[in-house]
Design an enzyme around this catalytic site. Structure first.
Site, short mmCIF file in Angstrom:
data_model
loop_
_atom_site.label_atom_id
_atom_site.label_comp_id
_atom_site.label_asym_id
_atom_site.label_seq_id
_atom_site.Cartn_x
_atom_site.Cartn_y
_atom_site.Cartn_z
N HIS A 80 10.99 0.49 -6.34
CA HIS A 80 9.95 -0.08 -7.22
C HIS A 80 9.28 1.05 -7.99
O HIS A 80 9.55 2.23 -7.76
CB HIS A 80 8.94 -0.91 -6.43
CG HIS A 80 8.12 -0.15 -5.44
ND1 HIS A 80 8.65 0.43 -4.31
CD2 HIS A 80 6.78 0.12 -5.41
CE1 HIS A 80 7.68 1.03 -3.62
NE2 HIS A 80 6.55 0.86 -4.26
N HIS A 108 6.17 2.33 -8.42
CA HIS A 108 4.97 3.09 -8.10
C HIS A 108 5.26 4.60 -8.10
O HIS A 108 6.34 5.04 -7.70
CB HIS A 108 4.39 2.66 -6.76
CG HIS A 108 3.73 1.32 -6.83
ND1 HIS A 108 3.42 0.57 -5.71
CD2 HIS A 108 3.31 0.58 -7.89
CE1 HIS A 108 2.84 -0.57 -6.08
NE2 HIS A 108 2.76 -0.57 -7.40
N ASP A 142 4.44 7.18 -6.35
CA ASP A 142 4.83 7.91 -5.15
C ASP A 142 6.28 7.63 -4.76
O ASP A 142 6.78 8.18 -3.76
CB ASP A 142 3.88 7.63 -3.99
CG ASP A 142 3.86 6.17 -3.56
OD1 ASP A 142 4.01 5.28 -4.43
OD2 ASP A 142 3.68 5.90 -2.36
N HIS A 143 6.96 6.80 -5.55
CA HIS A 143 8.39 6.53 -5.33
C HIS A 143 9.27 7.04 -6.48
O HIS A 143 10.47 7.17 -6.30
CB HIS A 143 8.63 5.03 -5.13
CG HIS A 143 7.99 4.51 -3.88
ND1 HIS A 143 8.71 4.16 -2.77
CD2 HIS A 143 6.70 4.30 -3.56
CE1 HIS A 143 7.90 3.74 -1.82
NE2 HIS A 143 6.66 3.83 -2.28
N HIS A 155 5.18 -6.94 -2.97
CA HIS A 155 4.44 -5.70 -3.20
C HIS A 155 4.35 -5.44 -4.70
O HIS A 155 3.28 -5.16 -5.23
CB HIS A 155 5.16 -4.56 -2.49
CG HIS A 155 4.49 -3.23 -2.62
ND1 HIS A 155 3.25 -2.97 -2.06
CD2 HIS A 155 4.88 -2.07 -3.22
CE1 HIS A 155 2.92 -1.71 -2.33
NE2 HIS A 155 3.90 -1.15 -3.04
N ASP A 213 8.45 -0.43 0.05
CA ASP A 213 7.14 -0.84 0.58
C ASP A 213 7.06 -2.34 0.86
O ASP A 213 5.96 -2.90 0.87
CB ASP A 213 6.03 -0.45 -0.41
CG ASP A 213 5.78 1.04 -0.44
OD1 ASP A 213 6.42 1.78 0.33
OD2 ASP A 213 4.95 1.48 -1.27
N HIS A 236 7.04 4.71 4.33
CA HIS A 236 5.77 5.31 4.74
C HIS A 236 5.66 5.37 6.26
O HIS A 236 6.18 4.50 6.96
CB HIS A 236 4.58 4.51 4.19
CG HIS A 236 4.39 4.63 2.72
ND1 HIS A 236 3.73 5.68 2.13
CD2 HIS A 236 4.80 3.82 1.71
CE1 HIS A 236 3.72 5.51 0.81
NE2 HIS A 236 4.36 4.39 0.53
#
Length: 254
Positions: free
Chosen positions: A53, A55, A57-58, A111, A128, A166
């Site tokens: 996805h 975001h 942090d990915h 998410h 996530d 995570h």
């Protein structure tokens, strides 16, 4: 099964590296620096980047890795492709072939609306959506969508190893214990994970068959879980989606 290497990033992210001889794939590289360090250390060539996805942090390390490895392929969700990148944008049922490994794409909104997961060879890379003992927050999706996505993931074989993104396991399990305080499997699991974390070891991957025994977000049909959700929500809950919605709101403030 192909070797999967754990690359910690930021405070609690995991980037996953799938290795075959001196080649590899990486999943959700939010930071290029630790990925590049591991590639250099192991002498690996990057063949492809898999994104679940959008975001940051990915995906934050994608640009730098593609500059270093311009022949690497980029794969990601069709409903939210990365801007300014050429890639193969994937949807439900699409497949990625790499050596003898085939990964099948599942569209798992909740998410985010475009979120996808990759599964194959008893491995699940789910970003996530599903965590050990938990699930992701619903930033874009609805409880119906997220619950349906989780149930589809939960229907995969028991021995599927879940590589989520995570290290939230201990806090998730403590929430599960608040929901199901008499779950003996859950109590034992907390002890096991506590020992791993005290040694600085990751709690992941987790086995999907085990998750069904203690992850309350996969257990919304269970009477004890429903009862706790009704007590928390102070109302009768008609179906598992309603139970899930209460649990997710509860977890958001736990």
């Amino acid at each position: 099964m192909y070797p999967v290497i754990t690359i910690p990033a930021f405070n609690d992210n995991y980037i996953w590296l799938i290795r075959h001889e001196n080649h590899c794939l990486v999943v959700d590289p939010g930071d290029a620096v630790p990925v590049q360090a591991r590639l250099d250390d192991l002498g690996l060539e990057l063949d492809a980047i898999l994104i679940t996805h959008h975001h940051h942090d990915h995906v934050g390390g994608v640009d730098a890795l593609l500059k270093r490895y311009p022949k690497a392929r980029l794969y990601g969700p069709k409903l939210s492709p990365l801007p300014d990148q050429h890639g193969q944008w994937l949807d439900e049922g699409d497949k990625i072939g790499w050596h003898d490994l085939t990964l099948t794409v599942m569209h798992v909104p909740g998410h985010t609306l475009g979120h996808i997961a990759y599964h194959g060879s008893d491995m699940l890379f789910c970003g996530d959506t599903l965590f050990s003992g938990g699930c992701g927050r619903m930033f874009e999706g609805t409880p119906d969508q997220m619950h349906d996505s989780l149930m589809r993931l939960a229907a995969l074989p028991d021995d599927t190893l879940v590589y989520c993104a995570h290290e939230y396991t201990l806090s998730n399990l403590r929430f599960c214990l608040a929901v199901e305080p008499d779950n003996l499997t859950l109590q034992k699991r907390i002890g096991q994970i506590s020992k791993l974390r005290q040694q600085g070891l990751p709690s992941l991957p987790t086995r999907l068959g085990d998750e069904r025994e203690f992850n309350v977000f996969l257990r919304c049909n269970e009477p004890n879980v429903k009862f706790s959700a009704e007590k928390q929500g102070m109302k009768y809950l008609e179906n598992p989606v309603d139970t899930f919605a209460v649990l997710r709101r509860w977890k958001d403030t736990f």
